[in-house]
Every structure is written in structure tokens, then in C-alpha cells.
Design an enzyme around this catalytic site. Structure first.
Site, PDB file in Angstrom:
ATOM      1  N   TYR A 125     139.308  79.663  56.070  1.00 52.02           N
ATOM      2  CA  TYR A 125     139.885  78.313  56.023  1.00 52.02           C
ATOM      3  C   TYR A 125     140.893  78.113  57.146  1.00 52.02           C
ATOM      4  CZ  TYR A 125     137.657  78.683  51.525  1.00 52.02           C
ATOM      5  OH  TYR A 125     136.708  78.885  50.557  1.00 52.02           O
ATOM      6  N   ARG A 154     138.052  77.560  43.163  1.00 45.55           N
ATOM      7  CA  ARG A 154     137.493  76.981  41.934  1.00 45.55           C
ATOM      8  C   ARG A 154     138.139  75.651  41.625  1.00 45.55           C
ATOM      9  NH1 ARG A 154     136.706  82.676  38.651  1.00 45.55           N
ATOM     10  NH2 ARG A 154     135.259  83.545  40.192  1.00 45.55           N
ATOM     11  N   GLU A 195     124.960  97.923  47.133  1.00 47.02           N
ATOM     12  CA  GLU A 195     124.583  96.497  47.117  1.00 47.02           C
ATOM     13  C   GLU A 195     124.107  96.045  48.507  1.00 47.02           C
ATOM     14  OE1 GLU A 195     124.237  94.074  45.084  1.00 47.02           O
ATOM     15  OE2 GLU A 195     125.431  94.375  43.267  1.00 47.02           O
ATOM     16  N   LYS A 233     130.187  91.150  46.729  1.00 44.11           N
ATOM     17  CA  LYS A 233     131.083  90.085  46.278  1.00 44.11           C
ATOM     18  C   LYS A 233     131.762  90.545  44.994  1.00 44.11           C
ATOM     19  CE  LYS A 233     131.179  85.238  44.882  1.00 44.11           C
ATOM     20  NZ  LYS A 233     130.414  84.002  44.768  1.00 44.11           N
ATOM     21  N   ARG A 293     133.182  86.116  35.515  1.00 43.98           N
ATOM     22  CA  ARG A 293     131.994  86.481  36.284  1.00 43.98           C
ATOM     23  C   ARG A 293     131.816  88.010  36.383  1.00 43.98           C
ATOM     24  NH1 ARG A 293     131.347  81.348  37.677  1.00 43.98           N
ATOM     25  NH2 ARG A 293     132.591  80.275  39.275  1.00 43.98           N
ATOM     26  N   CYS A 343     127.166  77.528  40.530  1.00 41.73           N
ATOM     27  CA  CYS A 343     128.369  77.320  39.700  1.00 41.73           C
ATOM     28  C   CYS A 343     129.021  75.943  39.861  1.00 41.73           C
ATOM     29  CB  CYS A 343     129.374  78.449  39.894  1.00 41.73           C
ATOM     30  SG  CYS A 343     129.909  78.683  41.588  1.00 41.73           S
ATOM     31  N   LYS A 393     133.318  90.380  50.417  1.00 38.04           N
ATOM     32  CA  LYS A 393     134.166  89.278  49.964  1.00 38.04           C
ATOM     33  C   LYS A 393     134.932  89.698  48.729  1.00 38.04           C
ATOM     34  CE  LYS A 393     133.821  84.739  47.998  1.00 38.04           C
ATOM     35  NZ  LYS A 393     133.003  83.784  47.341  1.00 38.04           N
ATOM     36  N   CYS A 426     124.266  78.762  45.444  1.00 31.06           N
ATOM     37  CA  CYS A 426     124.766  79.188  44.142  1.00 31.06           C
ATOM     38  C   CYS A 426     124.687  77.994  43.205  1.00 31.06           C
ATOM     39  CB  CYS A 426     126.205  79.680  44.258  1.00 31.06           C
ATOM     40  SG  CYS A 426     126.743  80.608  42.797  1.00 31.06           S
TER      41      CYS A 426
HETATM   42  C1  PBG Z   1     130.240  80.454  44.580  1.00 30.25           C
HETATM   43  C2  PBG Z   1     131.328  80.854  45.477  1.00 30.25           C
HETATM   44  C3  PBG Z   1     132.664  81.183  45.193  1.00 30.25           C
HETATM   45  C4  PBG Z   1     133.293  81.376  46.419  1.00 30.25           C
HETATM   46  C5  PBG Z   1     132.334  81.205  47.400  1.00 30.25           C
HETATM   47  N1  PBG Z   1     131.124  80.898  46.807  1.00 30.25           N
HETATM   48  C6  PBG Z   1     133.418  81.215  43.923  1.00 30.25           C
HETATM   49  C7  PBG Z   1     133.144  82.187  42.896  1.00 30.25           C
HETATM   50  O1  PBG Z   1     132.300  83.073  43.003  1.00 30.25           O
HETATM   51  O2  PBG Z   1     133.800  82.047  41.870  1.00 30.25           O
HETATM   52  C8  PBG Z   1     134.755  81.712  46.625  1.00 30.25           C
HETATM   53  C9  PBG Z   1     135.305  81.341  47.938  1.00 30.25           C
HETATM   54  C10 PBG Z   1     136.787  81.363  48.041  1.00 30.25           C
HETATM   55  O3  PBG Z   1     137.538  81.742  47.122  1.00 30.25           O
HETATM   56  O4  PBG Z   1     137.249  80.944  49.108  1.00 30.25           O
HETATM   57  N2  PBG Z   1     129.815  81.376  43.661  1.00 30.25           N
END
Ligand code: PBG
Length: 335
Positions: free
Chosen positions: A323, A215, A243, A205, A227, A132, A258, A130
Site C-alpha cells: 500500500y 477486512r 505449500e 498465506k 480462517r 470472502c 504473506k 477469492c
Molecule cells: C482475501 C485476501 C485477504 C488479503 C488479501 N486477499 C484477506 C484475508 O485473507 O483475510 C489481505 C491483504 C491485507 O491484509 O493487506 N482472502
């Protein structure tokens, strides 16, 4: 169709007494339909190019951003606990408009992957693909006319994925929610000679408020907007299946739902509908809530975490990204 004998057998029961089977702990163990194990789990790791000592993420007690030099200890803990896989996230030295540090040969993730594969060749190394964390605006793709440009982003994501594969990643995990990202990445990997690199797609997602602590950890909050124009709308279930179907068609080896905890129905539907291996991401906010309440003495975080992880598996997930992996593996060992 149940047989006639089966139907008849039911008549002989004097009374329904399911409690008989719950009297002994060992009996309960014998009858468990879902068994949580450390081998179900994938552990997320944050590597940070700018630091020389581990830094704890405030909203995620027990989770640290690590410098490369601390990977060795972390990886030996993970392998000692028999956790089979890690998911690597990077924090770059600098951010720019297109997130170019994400596809550098010597980017932080690329270096971390090489180091981990050297330390533990058998450990499955997955990476998050990704932009971001790497863009100065914090969005998951390049911006054109005030919005994330889908098709232009695909080429960059493909470069990121190939650079991770080159470093030795076993699995690349596109999480940007761009349409066509799995197809673009599969083609780029195959052209680059990485036909054996797997794709775990963050297929369903959702645009979730549960990503807040991540974040903070990854410094990836968008500077403006949110987003919602690319991640999924939480009320939708059929769209998630759509999806996932698209991603499988495009070549995803593993698909993902997710977040996990509030999306067990999606996990369950996905499991019923598709045969592909299914991952579920027990995200940062889910971890933070349980940790915070545990620290306040409001609930038993160990029991709640194990209950949640078991529920995610019961719903149908084959891989749980969490985690809690290290702690849960330790707890399961003690039990
Ligand atoms: C990257 C990404 C995100 C997460 C995993 N990959 C953040 C988002 O989409 O804002 C979130 C993982 C988490 O909250 O543990 N795009």
C-alpha cells in the site's frame, strides 16, 4: 571453496575497518547491496460497485475504495510513478452463499480490469481470486457442514479466474488457500484459451492478525469463526516451503509469502529453495501500524516504510505488494 590466494589476502589487512566505506553518502550508495525501486512494487486497488465517490479506509490513511469512474486518475498516477503493476480487489453490490458476483462477466473486478487495460495496456493487471468479499458469511469458499468445502470451492474459484482472464487480467492471484486451487485454475485457464494468463499463487498465506485493516477495507471479516482451518499456522516454516513446492508443481508462475514484515525468514528460505519469482505481501496491518505511529509523531513513517520495503527485498522478494507503493515511489524519486 575459497582459494588459497583469497585466504592469504586476508592476512595483509592491518585492521578491519569497515567504517571506511561508510564515510560518504555517495560511497554508501555505490556499495548498496539492495536497491529499492518503484519497479519492485505492485499496488493494491479497491474498486467498489456501490459508491460514486472515493471513500478512505479509516485504518489505512491514504488508501481509498474507488468507484469505477475514479480509476482513470488512479491509474495515471500509478503509471506516472513507474509502478509496473496493480492488484485489483472488488467490493460487490450484493453478497450470497457462494459469492456469485465474483465470477459475473460484468462484476466489479471484471469491469475494472477492462477499464485499466484500456487506459494503460502496458500496466500489469493482477487480480485477487477469492470469495470472502463476495460471500454473505465472509469465508473464502462455500460452506458445508459448518466448514469450508475445499473441492466444491475449486470450481467456483476457477470460474472467477477465467472471468478475470476474459476481462484481460495478466495475472490471476488465488488467495483462498484451498488445496489444489492452482491446478484447478491452470486447467480451467488452459481450457478456456487463456494459456498466456499467469498465476501468482498466495502459496504461503498465514492466518494472520495483520489482515485486520484489509477486512475493514474489503468488508470481508468472517461472520463466524476464523480462517485457521485453511490459512497457515504462523509458527510453521517448513510447511510454507511445502505449500510453495506444491503450487510450483501445480503450475504457479509466481509464488507468494504473506504477510511480509514478520515473515522475512520465510521469504529468505523460499528464495534459497526455489527459482520461481517470489512475491511478498506487505499487508494492511503492517501499513496501518507504520501510518498510525507516523501520525502520532512516534516514528518517521517515510524512513520506516523505506527500511521495511528494502528489508523485504533484501530477504529475497522480487515483487513487493504494498500500500506504500505510490508514496514510496514518490520518496525514491525525491531522494
Ligand atoms: C482475501 C485476501 C485477504 C488479503 C488479501 N486477499 C484477506 C484475508 O485473507 O483475510 C489481505 C491483504 C491485507 O491484509 O493487506 N482472502
Amino acid at each position: 571453496m575459497k582459494s588459497e590466494l583469497y585466504e592469504a589476502s586476508k592476512e595483509f589487512k592491518a585492521a578491519e575497518r569497515p567504517r571506511r566505506l561508510r564515510r560518504l553518502r555517495s560511497m554508501r550508495l555505490l556499495l548498496q547491496e539492495t536497491r529499492l525501486s518503484s519497479s519492485d512494487m505492485m499496488y493494491p486497488i479497491f474498486v467498489d460497485r456501490r459508491i460514486s465517490k472515493p471513500e478512505e479506509v479509516e485504518s489505512m490513511p491514504g488508501i481509498y475504495r474507488l468507484p469505477l469512474s475514479d480509476l482513470e486518475g488512479e491509474i495515471s498516477t500509478v503509471t506516472d510513478l513507474r509502478i509496473p503493476a496493480v492488484l485489483v480487489f472488488g467490493l460487490p453490490g450484493h453478497k450470497d452463499a457462494i459469492g456469485s458476483e465474483a465470477f459475473e462477466t460484468d462484476g466489479i473486478v471484471q469491469q475494472a480490469v477492462r477499464a485499466i487495460k484500456k487506459l494503460a495496456p502496458e500496466l500489469v493487471v493482477a487480480t485477487d481470486v477469492c470469495l470472502c468479499q463476495y460471500t454473505d458469511h465472509g469465508h473464502c469458499g462455500v460452506i458445508r457442514g459448518g466448514t469450508v468445502a475445499n473441492d466444491e470451492t475449486l470450481g467456483i474459484l476457477s470460474r472467477v479466474a477465467v472471468s478475470h482472464a476474459e476481462a484481460g487480467a495478466d495475472i490471476v492471484g488465488p488467495s483462498a488457500m484451498m488445496d489444489g486451487q492452482v491446478k484447478a485454475i491452470r486447467e480451467a485457464l488452459d481450457e478456456g484459451g487463456f494459456a498466456d494468463t499467469s498465476i501468482m499463487s498466495y502459496s504461503a498465506k498465514y492466518a494472520s492478525a495483520f489482515y485486520g485493516p484489509f477486512r475493514e477495507a474489503a468488508e470481508s471479516t468472517p461472520l463466524w469463526g476464523d480462517r485457521r482451518t485453511y490459512q497457515m499456522d504462523p509458527p510453521n516454516r517448513r510447511e510454507a516451503l511445502q505449500e510453495i513446492a506444491i503450487d510450483i508443481k501445480e503450475g504457479a508462475d509466481i509464488v507468494m509469502v504473506k504477510p511480509a514484515m514478520s515473515y522475512l525468514d520465510i521469504i529468505s528460505s523460499a528464495r534459497a529453495e526455489f527459482n520461481a519469482p517470489l512475491a511478498a505481501y506487505n499487508v494492511s496491518g503492517e501499513y496501518a501500524m507504520i501510518k498510525a505511529a507516523g501520525r502520532n509523531g512516534w516514528l518517521n513513517d517515510k524512513l520506516v516504510a523505506l527500511e521495511v520495503l528494502t528489508a523485504i527485498k533484501r530477504a529475497g522478494a522480487n515483487i513487493i505488494i504494498t500500500y506504500f507503493a505510490k508514496e514510496a515511489a514518490t520518496w525514491l524519486r525525491e531522494d
